[in-house]
Write a protein that holds these residues in place. Structure first.
Motif, PDB file in Angstrom:
ATOM      1  N   GLY A   1       0.822  -1.207   0.000  1.00 50.72           N
ATOM      2  CA  GLY A   1       0.000   0.000   0.000  1.00 50.72           C
ATOM      3  C   GLY A   1       0.851   1.250   0.000  1.00 50.72           C
ATOM      4  N   ASP A   2       0.613   2.132   0.979  1.00 53.18           N
ATOM      5  CA  ASP A   2       1.333   3.405   1.041  1.00 53.18           C
ATOM      6  C   ASP A   2       2.581   3.349   1.917  1.00 53.18           C
ATOM      7  OD1 ASP A   2       0.170   3.237   3.551  1.00 53.18           O
ATOM      8  OD2 ASP A   2      -0.885   5.149   3.425  1.00 53.18           O
ATOM      9  N   THR A   3       3.007   2.148   2.311  1.00 52.95           N
ATOM     10  CA  THR A   3       4.141   1.983   3.218  1.00 52.95           C
ATOM     11  C   THR A   3       5.273   1.237   2.521  1.00 52.95           C
ATOM     12  OG1 THR A   3       2.615   1.922   5.095  1.00 52.95           O
ATOM     13  CG2 THR A   3       4.837   1.089   5.480  1.00 52.95           C
ATOM     14  N   VAL A   4       6.492   1.767   2.681  1.00 50.82           N
ATOM     15  CA  VAL A   4       7.684   1.146   2.112  1.00 50.82           C
ATOM     16  C   VAL A   4       8.703   0.957   3.231  1.00 50.82           C
ATOM     17  CG1 VAL A   4       9.588   1.386   0.468  1.00 50.82           C
ATOM     18  CG2 VAL A   4       7.315   2.263  -0.123  1.00 50.82           C
ATOM     19  N   ALA A   5       9.233  -0.252   3.347  1.00 47.40           N
ATOM     20  CA  ALA A   5      10.293  -0.551   4.310  1.00 47.40           C
ATOM     21  C   ALA A   5      11.582  -0.789   3.536  1.00 47.40           C
ATOM     22  CB  ALA A   5       9.941  -1.789   5.132  1.00 47.40           C
ATOM     23  N   ALA A   6      12.668  -0.171   4.014  1.00 43.76           N
ATOM     24  CA  ALA A   6      13.948  -0.303   3.321  1.00 43.76           C
ATOM     25  C   ALA A   6      15.054  -0.631   4.310  1.00 43.76           C
ATOM     26  CB  ALA A   6      14.285   0.984   2.579  1.00 43.76           C
ATOM     27  N   GLU A   7      15.867  -1.618   3.955  1.00 45.79           N
ATOM     28  CA  GLU A   7      17.093  -1.919   4.694  1.00 45.79           C
ATOM     29  C   GLU A   7      18.219  -1.219   3.950  1.00 45.79           C
ATOM     30  OE1 GLU A   7      19.971  -5.625   6.028  1.00 45.79           O
ATOM     31  OE2 GLU A   7      18.133  -6.050   4.892  1.00 45.79           O
ATOM     32  N   ILE A   8      19.010  -0.435   4.690  1.00 52.52           N
ATOM     33  CA  ILE A   8      19.987   0.459   4.071  1.00 52.52           C
ATOM     34  C   ILE A   8      21.314   0.345   4.802  1.00 52.52           C
ATOM     35  CG2 ILE A   8      20.481   2.889   3.532  1.00 52.52           C
ATOM     36  CD1 ILE A   8      17.293   3.172   4.190  1.00 52.52           C
ATOM     37  N   ARG A   9      22.390   0.459   4.063  1.00 57.83           N
ATOM     38  CA  ARG A   9      23.721   0.634   4.658  1.00 57.83           C
ATOM     39  C   ARG A   9      24.272   1.942   4.125  1.00 57.83           C
ATOM     40  NH1 ARG A   9      25.048  -5.223   3.493  1.00 57.83           N
ATOM     41  NH2 ARG A   9      24.197  -6.274   5.306  1.00 57.83           N
ATOM     42  N   SER A  10      24.899   2.704   5.018  1.00 66.06           N
ATOM     43  CA  SER A  10      25.458   3.976   4.571  1.00 66.06           C
ATOM     44  C   SER A  10      26.890   4.127   5.061  1.00 66.06           C
ATOM     45  CB  SER A  10      24.618   5.151   5.064  1.00 66.06           C
ATOM     46  OG  SER A  10      24.746   5.276   6.463  1.00 66.06           O
ATOM     47  N   GLU A  11      27.592   4.993   4.358  1.00 69.75           N
ATOM     48  CA  GLU A  11      28.972   5.305   4.719  1.00 69.75           C
ATOM     49  C   GLU A  11      29.205   6.777   4.367  1.00 69.75           C
ATOM     50  OE1 GLU A  11      32.851   3.839   2.605  1.00 69.75           O
ATOM     51  OE2 GLU A  11      32.037   2.218   3.868  1.00 69.75           O
ATOM     52  N   PHE A  12      29.601   7.551   5.377  1.00 74.70           N
ATOM     53  CA  PHE A  12      29.856   8.972   5.195  1.00 74.70           C
ATOM     54  C   PHE A  12      31.286   9.252   5.636  1.00 74.70           C
ATOM     55  CE2 PHE A  12      25.297   8.597   5.669  1.00 74.70           C
ATOM     56  CZ  PHE A  12      24.803   9.467   4.706  1.00 74.70           C
ATOM     57  N   HIS A  13      32.048   9.904   4.777  1.00 80.31           N
ATOM     58  CA  HIS A  13      33.456  10.197   5.060  1.00 80.31           C
ATOM     59  C   HIS A  13      33.601  11.643   5.529  1.00 80.31           C
ATOM     60  CE1 HIS A  13      35.236   6.533   3.123  1.00 80.31           C
ATOM     61  NE2 HIS A  13      33.975   6.482   2.733  1.00 80.31           N
ATOM     62  N   PHE A  14      34.193  11.786   6.696  1.00 79.40           N
ATOM     63  CA  PHE A  14      34.485  13.096   7.275  1.00 79.40           C
ATOM     64  C   PHE A  14      36.001  13.176   7.392  1.00 79.40           C
ATOM     65  CE2 PHE A  14      30.285  11.873   8.621  1.00 79.40           C
ATOM     66  CZ  PHE A  14      29.539  13.031   8.518  1.00 79.40           C
ATOM     67  N   GLY A  15      36.652  13.568   6.326  1.00 79.26           N
ATOM     68  CA  GLY A  15      38.108  13.547   6.302  1.00 79.26           C
ATOM     69  C   GLY A  15      38.596  12.115   6.435  1.00 79.26           C
ATOM     70  N   GLU A  16      39.432  11.872   7.423  1.00 79.37           N
ATOM     71  CA  GLU A  16      39.986  10.525   7.652  1.00 79.37           C
ATOM     72  C   GLU A  16      39.018   9.614   8.414  1.00 79.37           C
ATOM     73  OE1 GLU A  16      42.939   9.396   6.421  1.00 79.37           O
ATOM     74  OE2 GLU A  16      42.935  11.309   5.352  1.00 79.37           O
ATOM     75  N   ARG A  17      37.983  10.189   9.012  1.00 79.60           N
ATOM     76  CA  ARG A  17      37.021   9.397   9.787  1.00 79.60           C
ATOM     77  C   ARG A  17      35.851   8.976   8.910  1.00 79.60           C
ATOM     78  NH1 ARG A  17      34.797  12.148  14.508  1.00 79.60           N
ATOM     79  NH2 ARG A  17      34.534  10.058  15.357  1.00 79.60           N
ATOM     80  N   VAL A  18      35.406   7.726   9.120  1.00 78.37           N
ATOM     81  CA  VAL A  18      34.290   7.191   8.342  1.00 78.37           C
ATOM     82  C   VAL A  18      33.190   6.747   9.295  1.00 78.37           C
ATOM     83  CG1 VAL A  18      33.547   5.422   6.703  1.00 78.37           C
ATOM     84  CG2 VAL A  18      35.846   6.421   6.513  1.00 78.37           C
ATOM     85  N   TYR A  19      31.994   7.294   9.075  1.00 77.93           N
ATOM     86  CA  TYR A  19      30.823   6.865   9.828  1.00 77.93           C
ATOM     87  C   TYR A  19      30.044   5.897   8.937  1.00 77.93           C
ATOM     88  CZ  TYR A  19      26.066   6.893  11.582  1.00 77.93           C
ATOM     89  OH  TYR A  19      24.826   6.502  12.023  1.00 77.93           O
ATOM     90  N   ALA A  20      29.877   4.675   9.415  1.00 75.81           N
ATOM     91  CA  ALA A  20      29.117   3.665   8.682  1.00 75.81           C
ATOM     92  C   ALA A  20      28.068   3.073   9.615  1.00 75.81           C
ATOM     93  CB  ALA A  20      30.047   2.570   8.168  1.00 75.81           C
ATOM     94  N   ASN A  21      26.880   2.826   9.084  1.00 75.37           N
ATOM     95  CA  ASN A  21      25.824   2.258   9.902  1.00 75.37           C
ATOM     96  C   ASN A  21      24.834   1.521   9.005  1.00 75.37           C
ATOM     97  OD1 ASN A  21      24.262   1.684  12.190  1.00 75.37           O
ATOM     98  ND2 ASN A  21      24.431   3.773  12.986  1.00 75.37           N
ATOM     99  N   ALA A  22      24.030   0.682   9.634  1.00 77.31           N
ATOM    100  CA  ALA A  22      22.945  -0.024   8.956  1.00 77.31           C
ATOM    101  C   ALA A  22      21.635   0.563   9.470  1.00 77.31           C
ATOM    102  CB  ALA A  22      23.016  -1.516   9.257  1.00 77.31           C
ATOM    103  N   TYR A  23      20.683   0.691   8.584  1.00 77.23           N
ATOM    104  CA  TYR A  23      19.403   1.319   8.917  1.00 77.23           C
ATOM    105  C   TYR A  23      18.247   0.440   8.480  1.00 77.23           C
ATOM    106  CZ  TYR A  23      22.103   5.661   9.205  1.00 77.23           C
ATOM    107  OH  TYR A  23      23.012   6.619   9.537  1.00 77.23           O
ATOM    108  N   HIS A  24      17.139   0.624   9.171  1.00 73.93           N
ATOM    109  CA  HIS A  24      15.862   0.127   8.686  1.00 73.93           C
ATOM    110  C   HIS A  24      14.928   1.320   8.745  1.00 73.93           C
ATOM    111  CE1 HIS A  24      11.890  -1.680   8.596  1.00 73.93           C
ATOM    112  NE2 HIS A  24      12.472  -2.613   7.877  1.00 73.93           N
TER     113      HIS A  24
END
Length: 128
Positions: free
Chosen positions: A74-97
């Motif tokens: 219907g009008d609802t979508v569920a997504a499993e996501i992985r992301s990676e964001f680079h802040f200079g030498e530091r990397v933030y990575a996480n998994a989302y639902h």
């Protein structure tokens, strides 16, 4: 394309806009009355959510947002996501639902779940 497939395409476009830093598309795809619920924070306004995304996107480069899987009903979508964001030498990575509720081609509500330990380890306690 039926409504379910259309809604999945809108979510793909939204997540693609997050990856590319397309703030205009992020704004366009959220209805004016859109609300968010974020784990560790609770209810978050559209403005606050968008400001948070904007703040991260302006300083992170490169960015990666990968859709692992997506289902819709219907009008609802569920997504499993992985992301990676680079802040200079530091990397933030996480998994989302993320759970998106859509109406008339826009997101009217989103719920975001992720590993709060990853957030605290990278950004510090109290963030999320």
């Amino acid at each position: 394309m039926d409504d379910t497939e259309t809604n999945k395409a809108i979510v793909r476009r939204f997540l693609g806009a997050v990856a590319s830093g397309d703030i205009a598309a992020i704004e366009e795809l959220q209805a004016p009355e859109c609300t968010w619920w974020v784990i560790g924070r609770g209810e978050v306004s559209r403005k606050s959510y968008t400001d948070d995304v904007r703040g991260m996107l302006l300083v992170a480069s490169p960015r990666k947002v990968e859709i692992i899987g997506m289902i819709a009903e219907g009008d609802t979508v569920a997504a499993e996501i992985r992301s990676e964001f680079h802040f200079g030498e530091r990397v933030y990575a996480n998994a989302y639902h993320d759970l998106f509720v859509l109406r008339a081609g826009q997101i009217i509500h989103g719920r975001e779940y992720f590993d709060t330990g990853e957030v605290a380890a990278f950004f510090g306690p109290g963030e999320g």
